[in-house]
Design an enzyme around this catalytic site. Structure first.
Site, PDB file in Angstrom:
ATOM      1  N   GLU A   1      35.666   9.664  66.714  1.00 14.83           N
ATOM      2  CA  GLU A   1      34.013   9.688  66.049  1.00 14.83           C
ATOM      3  C   GLU A   1      33.578   8.432  65.200  1.00 14.83           C
ATOM      4  O   GLU A   1      35.239   8.865  64.174  1.00 14.83           O
ATOM      5  CB  GLU A   1      33.907  11.428  65.793  1.00 14.83           C
ATOM      6  CG  GLU A   1      33.832  12.367  67.174  1.00 14.83           C
ATOM      7  CD  GLU A   1      33.324  13.952  66.279  1.00 14.83           C
ATOM      8  OE1 GLU A   1      32.625  13.317  64.921  1.00 14.83           O
ATOM      9  OE2 GLU A   1      34.068  14.423  66.985  1.00 14.83           O
TER      10      GLU A   1
ATOM     11  N   GLU B   1      40.053  17.493  66.302  1.00 11.59           N
ATOM     12  CA  GLU B   1      39.874  18.196  64.782  1.00 11.59           C
ATOM     13  C   GLU B   1      40.799  19.744  64.178  1.00 11.59           C
ATOM     14  O   GLU B   1      39.613  20.382  64.111  1.00 11.59           O
ATOM     15  CB  GLU B   1      38.205  17.805  64.208  1.00 11.59           C
ATOM     16  CG  GLU B   1      37.544  16.462  64.153  1.00 11.59           C
ATOM     17  CD  GLU B   1      37.073  16.066  63.069  1.00 11.59           C
ATOM     18  OE1 GLU B   1      36.058  17.479  62.569  1.00 11.59           O
ATOM     19  OE2 GLU B   1      35.854  15.020  62.755  1.00 11.59           O
TER      20      GLU B   1
ATOM     21  N   HIS C   1      36.801  21.845  71.977  1.00  9.15           N
ATOM     22  CA  HIS C   1      36.148  21.458  70.148  1.00  9.15           C
ATOM     23  C   HIS C   1      35.466  22.402  69.920  1.00  9.15           C
ATOM     24  O   HIS C   1      34.104  23.019  70.005  1.00  9.15           O
ATOM     25  CB  HIS C   1      34.808  20.473  71.157  1.00  9.15           C
ATOM     26  CG  HIS C   1      34.508  19.867  69.870  1.00  9.15           C
ATOM     27  ND1 HIS C   1      34.518  18.327  70.100  1.00  9.15           N
ATOM     28  CD2 HIS C   1      34.312  19.915  68.318  1.00  9.15           C
ATOM     29  CE1 HIS C   1      33.937  17.917  68.317  1.00  9.15           C
ATOM     30  NE2 HIS C   1      33.615  18.822  68.191  1.00  9.15           N
TER      31      HIS C   1
ATOM     32  N   ASN D   1      39.258  10.638  64.205  1.00  8.50           N
ATOM     33  CA  ASN D   1      37.719  10.582  63.947  1.00  8.50           C
ATOM     34  C   ASN D   1      37.291  10.253  61.874  1.00  8.50           C
ATOM     35  O   ASN D   1      38.293  11.124  61.426  1.00  8.50           O
ATOM     36  CB  ASN D   1      37.087  11.882  63.682  1.00  8.50           C
ATOM     37  CG  ASN D   1      37.255  12.956  64.645  1.00  8.50           C
ATOM     38  OD1 ASN D   1      37.491  11.561  66.591  1.00  8.50           O
ATOM     39  ND2 ASN D   1      36.935  13.878  65.260  1.00  8.50           N
TER      40      ASN D   1
ATOM     41  N   ARG E   1      32.648  10.801  75.602  1.00 11.45           N
ATOM     42  CA  ARG E   1      33.338  11.522  75.121  1.00 11.45           C
ATOM     43  C   ARG E   1      32.509  13.304  75.197  1.00 11.45           C
ATOM     44  O   ARG E   1      31.118  13.081  74.142  1.00 11.45           O
ATOM     45  CB  ARG E   1      34.109  11.328  74.119  1.00 11.45           C
ATOM     46  CG  ARG E   1      34.390  11.966  73.460  1.00 11.45           C
ATOM     47  CD  ARG E   1      35.103  11.731  71.723  1.00 11.45           C
ATOM     48  NE  ARG E   1      35.388  13.619  71.651  1.00 11.45           N
ATOM     49  CZ  ARG E   1      35.855  14.213  70.210  1.00 11.45           C
ATOM     50  NH1 ARG E   1      35.330  13.102  69.601  1.00 11.45           N
ATOM     51  NH2 ARG E   1      36.305  15.540  70.337  1.00 11.45           N
TER      52      ARG E   1
ATOM     53  N   TYR F   1      34.964   9.668  58.951  1.00 11.88           N
ATOM     54  CA  TYR F   1      33.230   9.151  58.459  1.00 11.88           C
ATOM     55  C   TYR F   1      33.740   8.907  56.658  1.00 11.88           C
ATOM     56  O   TYR F   1      32.811   8.141  56.353  1.00 11.88           O
ATOM     57  CB  TYR F   1      33.019  10.579  58.113  1.00 11.88           C
ATOM     58  CG  TYR F   1      32.543  11.133  59.879  1.00 11.88           C
ATOM     59  CD1 TYR F   1      30.666  10.780  59.974  1.00 11.88           C
ATOM     60  CD2 TYR F   1      33.353  11.780  60.817  1.00 11.88           C
ATOM     61  CE1 TYR F   1      31.269  11.331  61.794  1.00 11.88           C
ATOM     62  CE2 TYR F   1      33.191  12.275  61.591  1.00 11.88           C
ATOM     63  CZ  TYR F   1      32.107  12.324  62.379  1.00 11.88           C
ATOM     64  OH  TYR F   1      31.654  12.988  63.612  1.00 11.88           O
TER      65      TYR F   1
HETATM   66  C1  NOJ Z   1      33.742  16.254  63.168  1.00  6.44           C
HETATM   67  C2  NOJ Z   1      33.323  17.422  64.294  1.00  6.44           C
HETATM   68  O1  NOJ Z   1      34.466  17.158  65.869  1.00  6.44           O
HETATM   69  C3  NOJ Z   1      32.133  17.196  65.251  1.00  6.44           C
HETATM   70  O2  NOJ Z   1      32.034  17.929  66.096  1.00  6.44           O
HETATM   71  C4  NOJ Z   1      30.692  17.163  64.113  1.00  6.44           C
HETATM   72  O3  NOJ Z   1      29.833  17.237  64.405  1.00  6.44           O
HETATM   73  C5  NOJ Z   1      30.659  15.944  63.486  1.00  6.44           C
HETATM   74  N1  NOJ Z   1      31.918  15.796  63.729  1.00  6.44           N
HETATM   75  C6  NOJ Z   1      29.777  16.146  62.270  1.00  6.44           C
HETATM   76  O4  NOJ Z   1      30.010  16.570  60.542  1.00  6.44           O
END
Ligand code: NOJ
Length: 493
Positions: free
Chosen positions: A397, A188, A143, A328, A98, A330
């Site tokens: 992500e 995002e 992006h 995405n 990606r 985290y």
């Molecule tokens: C989200 C973003 O899409 C990416 O650009 C960023 O580096 C990562 N998360 C980590 O923060």
């Protein structure tokens, strides 16, 4: 028991229940990938005819806002080193890469009247190198790096940019679409709009709280839908690919079992993921956003809601503009109901009205916002299934930052194992996850964090002119997972 004590006990219970790594194989056709983005890795910011974008302008104009005054001017130098990048992907054995297109490398002014051929050639070469090595490209068109000339016309607060994006998308399908199966329009968008046009912390640095982020979002959603329809009408039958958008969210765990906290957690999810997703996967903005923002706007003295409205025609045009769901993920937060915020200045956080926080004893990493909460992965995936009618999901992500002090990144190995374990468990719950993407292939420019927060499977030496890449321990682990489709030594047949 105190509130914190209650939350702590619940979460301990969750983590004990989920401590064991899932030992089921991922299905044979499950896709594993790794990701980067143009501004974060390419460098060559003004080379071969590339135009200036808003992150070039932002980092050059406000160096003090970025850790160590870092910029993406050279970054990982992937513009020159893309073959090394593909060799690393090959080493990992991933199914797809990606990456994102730099709009201003292809169209220096943002408009299609002037195409920059060296930029087009760069992406064609990258795609060819990937295909020659058996790796599928999964391309993000946006992006965060808007061409500066389009920002000068108002950026995402202007309809002009919606039209320009639609034309840029059509050009991308024409130029690259014969070799691309998976497209994402936006990455995002909440960060683009909330941080870029609401709070002003990210490029283009516009602070218009409670107003700018909603106008920006409205246009981003329209632009996404335009691109999807262009593909659907003009390219789908010949190119046979899939187009979607990727939206980020954290999991929000209610602080207590009270109705108020449950509502606060749900409201947080609707104000983060639902803000973009509801119009696309269901229909229109979430009701809770429409109601709260309209009420507060009127009380603040506006004549209409600060949240723009879609017409009925727009609602049906936007609804269903996806071929899979991108997400995405985290980390997680605790969500606690907040007393109604007194009417005053417009602000997205007041509109939301939730107190969210992370617990001190959650494991931390080199990025302060990112606490390790693998159990949140399973919960958010189940929430997506329930809320959006069980779509096909690609996790676009997921990853963790280290501080660069060691190549023995055991924390990342555990992070991937435990998050993937929860992905596999969510699949057993019936969530239709078809792919997973590690962020990131290599250390890169982490926005305001500069080069201090390192998300890579491969380390990049930013002090070396060659930007030497070296595998961290996590490369061996991820490679094994990709190869065996199994997270532990032996999986159950
Ligand atoms: C989200 C973003 O899409 C990416 O650009 C960023 O580096 C990562 N998360 C980590 O923060």
């Amino acid at each position: 028991m105190s509130l914190r004590g209650f939350i702590f006990c619940c979460l301990i219970a969750i983590s004990i229940a989920q401590d064991e790594t899932n030992n089921k194989f991922f299905p044979e056709d499950f896709l594993f990938g790794a990701a980067t983005a143009s501004y974060q890795v390419e460098g060559a910011w003004d080379e071969d005819g590339k135009g200036e974008n808003i992150w070039d302008r932002f980092t050059h104009s406000y160096p003090e806002l970025i850790a160590n005054n870092d910029t993406g001017d050279v970054a990982c130098d992937s513009y020159h080193k893309y073959k090394e990048d593909v060799a690393m992907l090959k080493e990992l054995g991933v199914d797809f890469y990606r990456f994102s297109l730099s709009w201003s490398r292809i169209l220096p002014t943002g408009f299609v009247n002037k195409v920059n051929l060296p930029g087009v050639t760069y992406y064609k070469n990258l795609i060819k190198e990937l295909k020659d090595n058996g790796i599928e490209p999964l391309i993000t068109m946006y992006h965060w790096d808007l061409p500066q000339p389009l920002q000068d016309l108002g950026g995402w607060t202007s309809e002009v940019v919606v039209e320009a994006f639609a034309e840029y998308a059509r050009l991308n399908f024409e130029l690259f679409g014969d070799n691309v199966k998976y497209w994402l329009t936006f990455n995002e968008p909440k960060q683009t709009c909330l941080l870029g046009y609401g709070q002003g912390m990210f490029a283009p640095g516009i602070a218009s709280p409670g107003i700018g982020e909603y106008i920006c979002t409205h246009h981003v959603i329209e632009a996404h839908a335009r691109a999807w329809h262009i593909y659907d009408q003009e390219f789908r039958t010949t190119q046979n690919g899939q187009v979607s958008i990727t939206i980020d969210t954290s999991w929000f765990e209610p602080a207590t079992d009270s109705e108020e906290d449950a509502a606060a957690a749900e409201r947080s999810l609707q104000f983060t993921y639902g803000w973009y997703a509801n119009a696309i996967y269901n229909s229109d903005y979430p009701e809770i956003m429409k109601t709260r923002i309209a009420e507060r706007s009127l009380a603040e003295g506006f004549n209409q809601s600060r949240l723009p409205a879609f017409t009925d025609e727009e609602i049906s045009y936007i609804s269903g503009t996806f071929d899979f769901m991108g997400v995405n993920i985290y980390t997680s937060f605790i969500a606690e109901a907040m007393d109604e915020v007194p009417i005053g200045e417009p602000n997205y956080n007041y509109d939301l009205g939730v107190k969210s926080y992370q617990l001190d004893d959650w494991e931390s990493c080199a990025a302060s916002w990112l606490k390790v909460t693998p159990w949140g992965m399973r919960k958010i995936l189940n929430w997506l299934k329930k809320t959006y009618n069980n779509p096909k999901i690609i996790i676009t992500e997921n990853g963790i930052a280290d501080d660069g002090s060691t190549l023995e990144d055991d924390q990342r190995v555990r992070y991937y194992r435990d998050y993937l374990s929860n992905v596999r468990s969510a699949m057993e719950d019936g969530v239709n996850v078809i792919g997973y993407t590690a962020w990131s292939l290599m250390d890169n420019f982490e926005w305001l964090g500069g080069y201090t927060q390192k998300f890579g499977l491969f380390q990049v030496d930013f002090d070396n002119i060659n930007r030497t890449r070296t595998p961290k321990s996590s490369v061996a682990y991820y490679k094994k997972v990709v190869e065996t489709h199994c997270l532990v030594d032996t999986c159950e047949a």
